[in-house]
Design a protein around this motif. Structure first.
Motif, PDB file in Angstrom:
ATOM      1  N   THR A 132       0.839  -1.199   0.000  1.00 34.05           N
ATOM      2  CA  THR A 132       0.000   0.000   0.000  1.00 34.05           C
ATOM      3  C   THR A 132       0.872   1.247   0.000  1.00 34.05           C
ATOM      4  O   THR A 132       1.849   1.310   0.725  1.00 34.05           O
ATOM      5  CB  THR A 132      -0.902   0.038   1.252  1.00 34.05           C
ATOM      6  OG1 THR A 132      -1.318  -1.274   1.572  1.00 34.05           O
ATOM      7  CG2 THR A 132      -2.104   0.928   1.020  1.00 34.05           C
ATOM      8  N   GLU A 140      -2.612   5.635  -1.465  1.00 38.24           N
ATOM      9  CA  GLU A 140      -3.769   4.737  -1.387  1.00 38.24           C
ATOM     10  C   GLU A 140      -4.419   4.793  -0.010  1.00 38.24           C
ATOM     11  O   GLU A 140      -5.643   4.719   0.124  1.00 38.24           O
ATOM     12  CB  GLU A 140      -3.348   3.302  -1.712  1.00 38.24           C
ATOM     13  CG  GLU A 140      -3.092   3.096  -3.196  1.00 38.24           C
ATOM     14  CD  GLU A 140      -2.426   1.764  -3.478  1.00 38.24           C
ATOM     15  OE1 GLU A 140      -2.318   1.399  -4.659  1.00 38.24           O
ATOM     16  OE2 GLU A 140      -2.006   1.097  -2.518  1.00 38.24           O
ATOM     17  N   ARG A 199      -8.290   5.846   0.848  1.00 39.18           N
ATOM     18  CA  ARG A 199      -9.252   5.101   1.664  1.00 39.18           C
ATOM     19  C   ARG A 199      -9.749   5.939   2.828  1.00 39.18           C
ATOM     20  O   ARG A 199     -10.876   5.793   3.294  1.00 39.18           O
ATOM     21  CB  ARG A 199      -8.597   3.826   2.218  1.00 39.18           C
ATOM     22  CG  ARG A 199      -8.254   2.816   1.155  1.00 39.18           C
ATOM     23  CD  ARG A 199      -7.559   1.613   1.767  1.00 39.18           C
ATOM     24  NE  ARG A 199      -6.998   0.764   0.721  1.00 39.18           N
ATOM     25  CZ  ARG A 199      -7.700  -0.125   0.043  1.00 39.18           C
ATOM     26  NH1 ARG A 199      -8.975  -0.288   0.330  1.00 39.18           N
ATOM     27  NH2 ARG A 199      -7.142  -0.840  -0.910  1.00 39.18           N
ATOM     28  N   LEU A 246     -11.766   3.928  -2.145  1.00 37.82           N
ATOM     29  CA  LEU A 246     -10.941   4.253  -3.298  1.00 37.82           C
ATOM     30  C   LEU A 246     -11.650   5.213  -4.232  1.00 37.82           C
ATOM     31  O   LEU A 246     -11.445   5.196  -5.435  1.00 37.82           O
ATOM     32  CB  LEU A 246     -10.518   2.993  -4.054  1.00 37.82           C
ATOM     33  CG  LEU A 246      -9.384   2.220  -3.381  1.00 37.82           C
ATOM     34  CD1 LEU A 246      -8.999   0.999  -4.196  1.00 37.82           C
ATOM     35  CD2 LEU A 246      -8.173   3.128  -3.206  1.00 37.82           C
TER      36      LEU A 246
END
Lengths: 225, 225
Positions: A190, A194, A198, B213
């Motif tokens: 990750t 990212e 999230r 996401l």
DNA sequence: ATGTGCTTCAAACGTATGTTTCAAACAGAC
DNA sequence: GTCTGTTTGAAACATACGTTTGAAGCACAT
């Protein structure tokens, strides 16, 4: 001077060690030996350990707050009078953090971890320094949040902002450790980007949750004082 | 012994000072002078400062994890096979924390602050101690969370749990300071129970956010690596 | 080459820390 | 009362810390 300036070498070493171990747990001797400079250099160039801590924060916070201000400028210009949405505001912040020119590949997570520590380790002098140095972009962010969530009461908004800050500071400040765990357990990798991708929807959803002061499920009947 | 036991006096003083100032920033001399016992008493009764830290955590964490286990038992029994909902699970945890018999009026916020510090101040020995001592209720909580959010991928769930922990640990660990600010700014008073009542819906909403996401708003086109 | 201003260096300063020591005080059993 | 095992007490221990000192080193203008 053949090698990079002593001042920068100290700042680099201090930044990394502070992020790893916290402020009180990092001694000047660790810093100067990692930076390969003489012990006295810190007091000579910065004056004191506290002043060094301020310098470490200033070095990345000053360009960051400039980036942030222009991101907010751009956002408000694009919105043309009407207040930016919560998602737009959060993304403006996230992008500014992620887009910052990094000194090395660990730059962004060190940056985040230091911010988390600044909040957590209650170093009085640090809080005072940050407040009087960077109050402006902070106040602006708060104003944008307020305009993006007009449906919330002031008290609700206050607490939910704290929840957001907590989730962000905590996650980012231990992002390295968390990434390691995830790599070992689920075998996935990750990036900080990212994680941010999230985090933002999580925060936005929490911020806009409909029912505050929701009583516990009926069956459980606890007294909410 | 006329006055309360030396051991308990040390634990009381240590608990309060640790919560106020952190572990490294609290010296044995502060603890023993607040507890009005001799300096050597700590090493005599506990063996070392680290062992004292463990004892402080053990004193409230052991009864807490017992309370938590029975709360989970009760919850699962009531649900009769079908997995408890996310709200029910979070409330079971919250109630267990709030319902704990307190030594004094500051008990619950000290409790929370210590838990936050345990996560934040990366004291290696503490993390090891907590992991091998209280892994069971923690694993059970994780399992309940998993069953309550079957729609999430393992990776999504992992990160969102971290976000929850962060919001909780951070908020609770600075709840005193935050309450002070709120009192001064908006003139309202808040109990830990009310904070929890605001936190749970926030967490539940974030945990169940639909779009992970999510790309940044179209206009802003940042690369998500 | 000589002096000048900034920087580095090794060493020491004073203070604070966690821990240890060992004698004194104490409680309960005989 | 005397002995025994446990707890307290004042003092010292070794170590680590942030900071200060004063001499040495250096680049550069005169």
């Amino acid at each position: 001077m053949a090698q990079p300036d002593t001042v920068d070498r100290i700042l680099d070493a201090a930044e990394e060690l502070f992020a790893e171990r916290g402020f009180s747990e990092t001694s000047l001797r660790m810093i100067t030996s990692k930076a390969k400079v003489n012990l006295a250099a810190v007091n000579y160039h910065f004056g004191s350990k506290n002043a060094l801590i301020h310098a470490v924060f200033g070095r990345f916070l000053t360009p960051f707050s400039a980036t942030l201000e222009s991101a907010f400028d751009e956002l408000e210009a694009r919105c043309d009078g009407s207040p930016p949405t919560l998602n737009q505001t959060l993304w403006a912040l996230t992008e500014s953090a992620v887009r910052m020119p990094q000194r090395n590949e660990k730059g962004i997570s060190i940056f985040m971890r230091l911010l988390g520590l600044a909040y957590t380790q209650s170093q009085g002098h640090l809080r005072k320094f940050l407040e009087q140095e960077y109050s402006e972009p902070f106040a602006r962010f708060m104003r944008l949040l307020k305009e993006a969530t007009p449906q919330l009461s002031a008290v609700d908004r206050y607490w939910r902002i704290q929840f957001m800050l907590g989730a962000t500071a905590f996650t980012m400040s231990s992002s390295d450790a968390l990434q390691d765990i995830l790599r070992n357990k689920l075998g996935v990798d990750t990036t900080v980007q990212e994680i941010a991708a999230r985090l933002v929807p999580f925060l936005a959803a929490g911020m806009q949750a409909q029912d505050t002061l929701l009583a516990p499920p009926a069956e459980t009947h606890i007294p909410v004082a």
